[in-house]
Write an enzyme that holds these catalytic residues in place. Structure first.
Site, mmCIF file in Angstrom:
data_model
loop_
_atom_site.group_PDB
_atom_site.id
_atom_site.type_symbol
_atom_site.label_atom_id
_atom_site.label_comp_id
_atom_site.label_asym_id
_atom_site.label_seq_id
_atom_site.Cartn_x
_atom_site.Cartn_y
_atom_site.Cartn_z
ATOM 1 N N ARG A 273 37.263 36.235 32.354
ATOM 2 C CA ARG A 273 37.273 36.284 33.811
ATOM 3 C C ARG A 273 36.831 34.915 34.334
ATOM 4 O O ARG A 273 35.646 34.602 34.376
ATOM 5 C CB ARG A 273 36.308 37.377 34.276
ATOM 6 C CG ARG A 273 36.441 37.775 35.728
ATOM 7 C CD ARG A 273 35.288 38.688 36.119
ATOM 8 N NE ARG A 273 34.047 37.917 36.234
ATOM 9 C CZ ARG A 273 32.838 38.399 35.954
ATOM 10 N NH1 ARG A 273 32.697 39.619 35.506
ATOM 11 N NH2 ARG A 273 31.762 37.632 36.106
ATOM 12 N N HIS A 277 32.904 37.984 39.462
ATOM 13 C CA HIS A 277 33.277 39.399 39.431
ATOM 14 C C HIS A 277 34.065 39.769 40.682
ATOM 15 O O HIS A 277 35.123 40.405 40.600
ATOM 16 C CB HIS A 277 32.022 40.259 39.324
ATOM 17 C CG HIS A 277 32.272 41.728 39.377
ATOM 18 N ND1 HIS A 277 32.925 42.420 38.386
ATOM 19 C CD2 HIS A 277 31.981 42.642 40.339
ATOM 20 C CE1 HIS A 277 33.010 43.697 38.713
ATOM 21 N NE2 HIS A 277 32.450 43.859 39.892
ATOM 22 N N TYR A 286 24.541 33.920 35.534
ATOM 23 C CA TYR A 286 24.521 34.543 34.211
ATOM 24 C C TYR A 286 25.474 33.906 33.201
ATOM 25 O O TYR A 286 25.612 34.405 32.086
ATOM 26 C CB TYR A 286 24.821 36.051 34.315
ATOM 27 C CG TYR A 286 26.093 36.409 35.060
ATOM 28 C CD1 TYR A 286 27.322 36.410 34.416
ATOM 29 C CD2 TYR A 286 26.055 36.767 36.402
ATOM 30 C CE1 TYR A 286 28.484 36.742 35.084
ATOM 31 C CE2 TYR A 286 27.215 37.117 37.087
ATOM 32 C CZ TYR A 286 28.426 37.099 36.422
ATOM 33 O OH TYR A 286 29.579 37.439 37.091
#
Length: 377
Positions: A273, A277, A286
């Site tokens: 990805r 998100h 993160y």
């Protein structure tokens, strides 16, 4: 009294008798140790040039679709958008592997798969702009509603596939889910039912590395997500999710197997990805830029474009045409999304029940009276 002191203890067996054997030989179900690849191998020779060029055009179009949708969130035209940038090979291959009569069961991140299957780009974004209901007729397009709750679409896909098999319909369901969805109970229940019923369904797990901010290593200790198939009695396939021809081949084989009565298959596509998100997420908290950059170098468009160019199947004119087609699509999408959708407050009461309840009729009448009073004022 212990077990050994019970009557008949001499015949007590702590292990199954010799006649016990596995219901299914696990060896054919195990995935390969490495993701299957086509690009850069001789396997490319087995693909029709027309299919390869179509995959490329759809990837370019999909990348531009993702970029335009993300821009629309910044302009306030979309409430949220879960981008599939970097995962376009999985999205496009899933759509192209199906026949018209088959069903696609997407998650909230799979708007691109729905568009590649032929769904109107604006209709695919209707839910994400906060407009009413799904935005399209699932029966017309054979695309189930985009599922925001994780993995709930998987049991639905199994149910539809099983029903089609009972009716004798030549239909396959392809259900898409992310790696985060494999941590939900719905995923495991769907796989178990599908295998027991031998339902004609294919599960595509897009392993993009993170369930929002949770890396895969904190979700499972399995060798791969494809290995989970063995525990349910179905084949597991592992494929490079950025290799569009490889994903298309693996999914096409799984769909064909399901159609001829071979039962379900679990396919894990290893991808990444690239974007956060959603537009509401800060991915820098993160993961590092180096990790993202490494995956940019394994970009599905770049990989396929290089292969086609090297083989003389794509030239500068073909690259230009694909880009222009994508820009035309983005311009039309932008223009249509910038127009305010007509809203009817009475839609609040439509499509809730086949026959409205007394309470809904009362509420609808009250709202209608208020709207009429406003109009008179």
């Amino acid at each position: 009294m212990t077990v050994q002191e019970l009557p008949g203890a001499a015949s007590y067996r702590p292990t199954p008798p010799p006649a016990w054997k596995p219901r299914t030989d696990p060896a054919p179900l195990l995935p390969d140790p490495e993701p299957y690849r086509v690009l850069g191998t001789d396997a490319v020779d087995g693909f029709a040039p027309e299919l390869l060029r179509r995959l490329y055009a759809e990837l370019v179009r999909g990348r531009r679709y993702n970029a335009q949708a993300m821009a629309l969130t910044k302009q306030g035209r979309l409430a949220v958008y879960p981008s599939s940038t970097g995962q376009e090979a999985c999205e496009v291959a899933a759509a192209l592997a199906l026949e018209d009569r088959d069903w696609l069961f997407p998650s909230y991140r799979d708007t691109l798969a729905a568009v590649a299957r032929g769904l109107d780009p604006v209709q695919a974004l209707t839910l994400l702009r906060g407009d009413w209901h799904t935005g399209y007729d699932p029966r017309e397009h054979r695309v189930a509603p985009l599922s925001t709750p994780l993995a709930t679409q998987l049991p639905h896909a199994v149910g539809l596939a099983h029903a089609a098999r009972l009716k004798g319909d030549d239909v396959v369901a392809l259900a898409m889910v992310g790696d985060g969805g494999t941590s939900e109970g719905d995923f495991h229940e769907a796989l178990n039912f599908a295998a027991v019923w031998q339902a004609p369904v294919v599960f595509l797990v897009q392993n993009n590395g993170f369930a929002i901010s949770v890396p895969l290593a904190k979700q499972t200790a399995a060798p791969s997500l494809a290995h989970k198939a063995v525990g349910y009695g179905m084949p597991g396939r592992l494929v490079d999710g950025n290799d569009a021809p490889a994903v298309h081949q693996v999914l096409s084989e799984a769909v064909a197997r399901a159609r001829r009565g071979g039962g379900p298959t679990l396919v894990e596509a290893v991808t990444y990805r690239i974007d956060a998100h959603t537009n509401a997420d800060d991915a820098t908290r993160y993961r590092g830029d180096g990790e993202v950059e490494a995956w940019r170098n394994h970009d599905p468009i770049r990989l396929l474009e290089h292969e086609l160019t090297e083989r003389g199947l794509l030239d500068e004119d073909g690259v230009r045409r694909a880009g222009e087609d994508a820009e035309t699509m983005a311009a039309r999408l932008r223009e249509r999304m910038n127009a305010d959708a007509p809203l009817d407050p009475m839609d609040l009461f439509a499509h809730v029940y086949a026959e409205q309840t007394a309470q809904l009729r009362e509420q609808a009448a009250q709202l209608r009276a208020e709207l009429d009073a406003e109009g008179d004022a």
